[in-house]
Design a protein around this motif. Structure first.
Motif, mmCIF file in Angstrom:
data_model
loop_
_atom_site.group_PDB
_atom_site.id
_atom_site.type_symbol
_atom_site.label_atom_id
_atom_site.label_comp_id
_atom_site.label_asym_id
_atom_site.label_seq_id
_atom_site.Cartn_x
_atom_site.Cartn_y
_atom_site.Cartn_z
ATOM 1 N N LYS A 25 13.145 22.882 42.794
ATOM 2 C CA LYS A 25 13.045 21.867 42.891
ATOM 3 C C LYS A 25 13.715 20.962 43.517
ATOM 4 O O LYS A 25 13.092 19.947 43.378
ATOM 5 N N ALA A 26 14.128 21.507 44.393
ATOM 6 C CA ALA A 26 14.298 20.710 45.649
ATOM 7 C C ALA A 26 13.629 20.276 46.411
ATOM 8 O O ALA A 26 13.038 19.939 47.356
ATOM 9 N N HIS A 27 12.722 21.577 46.789
ATOM 10 C CA HIS A 27 11.596 21.729 47.539
ATOM 11 C C HIS A 27 10.350 20.616 46.502
ATOM 12 O O HIS A 27 9.971 20.143 47.338
ATOM 13 N N ILE A 28 10.026 20.617 45.520
ATOM 14 C CA ILE A 28 9.526 20.198 44.744
ATOM 15 C C ILE A 28 9.727 18.821 45.271
ATOM 16 O O ILE A 28 8.831 17.478 45.464
ATOM 17 N N LYS A 29 10.760 18.110 45.493
ATOM 18 C CA LYS A 29 11.594 16.899 45.062
ATOM 19 C C LYS A 29 11.115 16.489 46.465
ATOM 20 O O LYS A 29 10.942 15.042 46.962
ATOM 21 N N LYS A 30 11.380 17.181 47.898
ATOM 22 C CA LYS A 30 11.298 16.698 49.140
ATOM 23 C C LYS A 30 9.699 17.120 49.399
ATOM 24 O O LYS A 30 9.257 15.554 49.854
ATOM 25 N N ARG A 31 8.661 17.555 48.599
ATOM 26 C CA ARG A 31 7.427 17.395 48.252
ATOM 27 C C ARG A 31 6.902 15.845 48.226
ATOM 28 O O ARG A 31 6.054 15.459 49.023
ATOM 29 N N ILE A 32 7.397 15.285 46.809
ATOM 30 C CA ILE A 32 6.979 14.045 46.382
ATOM 31 C C ILE A 32 7.826 13.205 47.070
ATOM 32 O O ILE A 32 7.009 11.975 47.316
ATOM 33 N N ARG A 33 8.490 13.489 47.593
ATOM 34 C CA ARG A 33 9.514 12.160 49.295
ATOM 35 C C ARG A 33 8.378 11.769 49.965
ATOM 36 O O ARG A 33 8.197 10.930 50.567
ATOM 37 N N GLN A 34 7.891 13.496 50.506
ATOM 38 C CA GLN A 34 7.188 13.558 51.985
ATOM 39 C C GLN A 34 5.503 12.773 51.017
ATOM 40 O O GLN A 34 5.111 11.344 52.571
ATOM 41 N N LYS A 35 5.307 13.020 49.891
ATOM 42 C CA LYS A 35 4.330 12.185 49.931
ATOM 43 C C LYS A 35 4.024 10.749 49.761
ATOM 44 O O LYS A 35 2.933 10.034 49.876
ATOM 45 N N ARG A 36 5.386 10.329 48.737
ATOM 46 C CA ARG A 36 5.649 9.183 48.768
ATOM 47 C C ARG A 36 5.613 8.171 49.980
ATOM 48 O O ARG A 36 5.075 7.007 50.582
ATOM 49 N N ASP A 37 6.526 8.651 50.492
ATOM 50 C CA ASP A 37 6.411 8.010 52.839
ATOM 51 C C ASP A 37 5.169 8.228 52.928
ATOM 52 O O ASP A 37 4.452 7.331 53.752
ATOM 53 N N LYS A 38 4.090 8.922 52.697
ATOM 54 C CA LYS A 38 2.498 8.856 53.504
ATOM 55 C C LYS A 38 1.514 8.257 53.148
ATOM 56 O O LYS A 38 1.283 7.310 53.641
ATOM 57 N N ILE A 39 1.729 8.042 51.948
ATOM 58 C CA ILE A 39 1.506 6.871 51.094
ATOM 59 C C ILE A 39 1.796 5.310 51.376
ATOM 60 O O ILE A 39 1.228 4.492 51.600
ATOM 61 N N SER A 40 3.252 5.301 51.425
ATOM 62 C CA SER A 40 3.553 4.709 52.141
ATOM 63 C C SER A 40 2.915 3.602 53.321
ATOM 64 O O SER A 40 2.402 2.272 54.005
#
Length: 80
Positions: A25-40
């Motif tokens: 779960k922590a790794h999935i959440k990290k990947r979500i954060r990275q993708k949101r940063d990329k979107i920004s």
């Protein structure tokens, strides 16, 4: 023969460990954060590049990337 079995079991253990980490779960959440940063970052690029000059109706390459990242985020959230 025992050496081959040992090598195969070691490879299987490594694959299982990688799979377990990727589905954590922590790794999935990290990947979500990275993708949101990329979107920004992409949204900032769109703003700087087009500054309201981009005509409606067509989709910019950056917007296509944003749409793809949003879909990947939804897929990751489903895995949580």
């Amino acid at each position: 023969m025992e050496l081959i079995i040992t090598i195969i079991s070691a490879i299987a253990a490594v694959v299982a460990a990688v799979y377990a980490v990727r589905n954590d779960k922590a790794h999935i959440k990290k990947r979500i954060r990275q993708k949101r940063d990329k979107i920004s970052q992409l949204e900032t690029q769109i703003f700087i590049k087009y500054r309201n000059s981009f005509g409606g109706g067509s989709v910019s390459p950056e917007q296509e990337k944003i749409n793809k990242l949003n879909q990947e985020i939804r897929d990751l959230e489903d895995r949580l």
